[in-house]
Design a protein around this motif. Sequence first.
Motif, PDB file in Angstrom:
ATOM      1  N   LYS A 265       0.653  -0.957  -0.003  1.00 21.78           N
ATOM      2  CA  LYS A 265       0.009   0.133   0.000  1.00 21.78           C
ATOM      3  C   LYS A 265       0.736   1.061   0.057  1.00 21.78           C
ATOM      4  CE  LYS A 265      -3.551  -2.267   2.762  1.00 21.78           C
ATOM      5  NZ  LYS A 265      -4.406  -2.246   4.134  1.00 21.78           N
ATOM      6  N   PHE A 266       0.208   2.404  -0.556  1.00 23.99           N
ATOM      7  CA  PHE A 266       1.140   3.586  -0.487  1.00 23.99           C
ATOM      8  C   PHE A 266       0.182   4.417   0.483  1.00 23.99           C
ATOM      9  CE2 PHE A 266       3.162   2.196  -4.290  1.00 23.99           C
ATOM     10  CZ  PHE A 266       4.266   2.460  -4.247  1.00 23.99           C
ATOM     11  N   ASP A 267       0.972   5.236   1.417  1.00 24.35           N
ATOM     12  CA  ASP A 267       0.251   6.086   2.240  1.00 24.35           C
ATOM     13  C   ASP A 267       0.544   7.111   1.646  1.00 24.35           C
ATOM     14  OD1 ASP A 267      -0.414   7.460   4.687  1.00 24.35           O
ATOM     15  OD2 ASP A 267       0.942   6.797   5.674  1.00 24.35           O
ATOM     16  N   LYS A 268      -0.373   7.881   1.078  1.00 18.97           N
ATOM     17  CA  LYS A 268      -0.426   9.312   0.417  1.00 18.97           C
ATOM     18  C   LYS A 268      -0.322  10.477   1.619  1.00 18.97           C
ATOM     19  CE  LYS A 268      -2.751  11.957  -3.161  1.00 18.97           C
ATOM     20  NZ  LYS A 268      -3.762  12.243  -4.109  1.00 18.97           N
ATOM     21  N   ARG A 269       0.599  11.431   1.440  1.00 16.22           N
ATOM     22  CA  ARG A 269       0.726  12.473   2.347  1.00 16.22           C
ATOM     23  C   ARG A 269       0.980  13.555   1.685  1.00 16.22           C
ATOM     24  NH1 ARG A 269       4.764   9.597   6.926  1.00 16.22           N
ATOM     25  NH2 ARG A 269       3.652   7.590   7.053  1.00 16.22           N
ATOM     26  N   THR A 270       0.934  14.824   2.380  1.00 13.83           N
ATOM     27  CA  THR A 270       1.232  16.257   1.567  1.00 13.83           C
ATOM     28  C   THR A 270       2.091  16.908   2.367  1.00 13.83           C
ATOM     29  OG1 THR A 270      -1.189  16.130   0.986  1.00 13.83           O
ATOM     30  CG2 THR A 270       0.162  18.195   0.770  1.00 13.83           C
ATOM     31  N   ASN A 271       3.124  17.326   1.631  1.00 15.87           N
ATOM     32  CA  ASN A 271       4.264  18.062   2.561  1.00 15.87           C
ATOM     33  C   ASN A 271       4.108  19.434   2.924  1.00 15.87           C
ATOM     34  OD1 ASN A 271       4.761  19.644   0.213  1.00 15.87           O
ATOM     35  ND2 ASN A 271       6.503  18.604  -0.423  1.00 15.87           N
ATOM     36  N   PRO A 272       4.667  20.284   3.755  1.00 17.15           N
ATOM     37  CA  PRO A 272       4.371  21.613   3.952  1.00 17.15           C
ATOM     38  C   PRO A 272       4.012  22.765   2.919  1.00 17.15           C
ATOM     39  CG  PRO A 272       5.839  20.706   5.588  1.00 17.15           C
ATOM     40  CD  PRO A 272       5.975  19.926   4.484  1.00 17.15           C
ATOM     41  N   GLN A 273       4.584  22.251   1.387  1.00 15.49           N
ATOM     42  CA  GLN A 273       4.455  23.190   0.679  1.00 15.49           C
ATOM     43  C   GLN A 273       3.213  22.468  -0.284  1.00 15.49           C
ATOM     44  OE1 GLN A 273       7.544  21.777   1.333  1.00 15.49           O
ATOM     45  NE2 GLN A 273       7.906  23.572   2.469  1.00 15.49           N
ATOM     46  N   GLY A 274       2.412  21.602   0.082  1.00 14.35           N
ATOM     47  CA  GLY A 274       1.294  21.180  -0.576  1.00 14.35           C
ATOM     48  C   GLY A 274       1.472  20.044  -1.578  1.00 14.35           C
ATOM     49  N   ARG A 275       2.531  19.567  -1.864  1.00 15.39           N
ATOM     50  CA  ARG A 275       2.913  18.496  -2.999  1.00 15.39           C
ATOM     51  C   ARG A 275       2.663  17.208  -2.244  1.00 15.39           C
ATOM     52  NH1 ARG A 275       8.490  17.809  -6.341  1.00 15.39           N
ATOM     53  NH2 ARG A 275       7.615  16.210  -7.812  1.00 15.39           N
ATOM     54  N   ASP A 276       2.174  16.303  -2.991  1.00 14.75           N
ATOM     55  CA  ASP A 276       1.593  14.947  -2.448  1.00 14.75           C
ATOM     56  C   ASP A 276       2.760  14.218  -2.629  1.00 14.75           C
ATOM     57  OD1 ASP A 276      -1.153  15.710  -1.988  1.00 14.75           O
ATOM     58  OD2 ASP A 276      -1.702  14.930  -4.093  1.00 14.75           O
ATOM     59  N   TYR A 277       3.229  13.295  -1.672  1.00 19.10           N
ATOM     60  CA  TYR A 277       3.967  12.239  -1.792  1.00 19.10           C
ATOM     61  C   TYR A 277       3.606  10.778  -1.194  1.00 19.10           C
ATOM     62  CZ  TYR A 277       5.098  13.140   3.339  1.00 19.10           C
ATOM     63  OH  TYR A 277       5.099  13.158   4.648  1.00 19.10           O
ATOM     64  N   TYR A 278       4.091  10.080  -1.288  1.00 18.81           N
ATOM     65  CA  TYR A 278       3.791   8.590  -1.059  1.00 18.81           C
ATOM     66  C   TYR A 278       4.841   7.849  -0.249  1.00 18.81           C
ATOM     67  CZ  TYR A 278       0.633   9.599  -4.885  1.00 18.81           C
ATOM     68  OH  TYR A 278      -0.396  10.340  -5.507  1.00 18.81           O
ATOM     69  N   TRP A 279       4.260   7.176   0.921  1.00 14.84           N
ATOM     70  CA  TRP A 279       5.110   6.310   1.573  1.00 14.84           C
ATOM     71  C   TRP A 279       4.927   4.851   1.579  1.00 14.84           C
ATOM     72  CZ3 TRP A 279       9.432   8.077   4.082  1.00 14.84           C
ATOM     73  CH2 TRP A 279      10.267   7.370   4.891  1.00 14.84           C
ATOM     74  N   LEU A 280       5.957   3.941   1.050  1.00 13.94           N
ATOM     75  CA  LEU A 280       5.347   2.531   0.870  1.00 13.94           C
ATOM     76  C   LEU A 280       5.238   1.839   2.121  1.00 13.94           C
ATOM     77  CD1 LEU A 280       5.059   0.302  -1.206  1.00 13.94           C
ATOM     78  CD2 LEU A 280       7.700   0.014  -1.090  1.00 13.94           C
ATOM     79  N   THR A 281       4.197   1.084   2.189  1.00 17.00           N
ATOM     80  CA  THR A 281       3.943   0.343   3.418  1.00 17.00           C
ATOM     81  C   THR A 281       3.405  -1.351   3.003  1.00 17.00           C
ATOM     82  OG1 THR A 281       1.527   0.826   3.748  1.00 17.00           O
ATOM     83  CG2 THR A 281       3.149   2.359   4.949  1.00 17.00           C
ATOM     84  N   GLY A 282       3.286  -2.120   3.714  1.00 17.83           N
ATOM     85  CA  GLY A 282       3.020  -3.372   3.349  1.00 17.83           C
ATOM     86  C   GLY A 282       2.906  -4.463   4.257  1.00 17.83           C
TER      87      GLY A 282
END
Length: 260
Positions: A197-214
């Motif tokens: 799964k990818f944990d979707k997050r947003t950084n302080p600048q408003g850009r989305d990023y993903y953290w791999l989990t599983g």
Amino acid sequence: MVKKKPLILVTNDDGITAPGIRHLIKIMKTLGEVVVVAPDSPQSGMGHAITINDNLYCDPVKVKESENHKEYSCSGTPADCVKIAKQEILKRKPDLCVSGINHGSNSSINVIYSGTMSAAVEAGTEGIPAIGFSLLDYSLTADFEPSTKFIKIITQNVLANGLPKGVVLNVNIPKLTEKQMKGIKVCRQAKAHWVEKFDKRTNPQGRDYYWLTGEFVNEDKGEDTDEWALENGYVSVVPVQFDLTAHHFIQDLNTWNFHD
């Protein structure tokens, strides 16, 4: 005539300062002449990546005079370390390459992502007997001492007997005390996979990023697998081949119609 000590190349994917490789160096120095060529920073999960679009640096590391071995810190991947060691650093072909001790498991499907095992496989492609060692403890404060006896036994056997061409060993060690470990078990790789799964997050600048989990899913109920061995207190030893050909499918594939 004094018998020449075996030349042992030591590398890893957690970086040259990681506690795991420091413990492996200590063990290997009791068995032979040691040269260390390892990444200058963590390279976990790099698989068999090599550096082709950047400069590759490999610098000597100063060690205590009493240590009596040589170390080199490489800017590249684990596979790079083995390549440059053989081509540029070592005066002769090593008798053995050991990789690790990895902080965390490289059993089952994890072997294909592993930088630790890719270093061993790279050595194997060069005709060097090789072993990848991993401890099932991701902590930087992991206790590697209980693994010592088993690592020595396996290494001594490889030095004495060699390995078939195209085969390296994948060794995984449970997180147990030496007394709790039941011994060494030769195994096959368990059939397992990751449900990712990818944990979707947003950084302080408003850009989305993903953290791999599983979640790791073991589909294999066999008692001859590495996963079974580790769950039941054994050090698992899996012979790994780097010929990826699915030989069992060649005959069926030849029945397909590949003609216009």
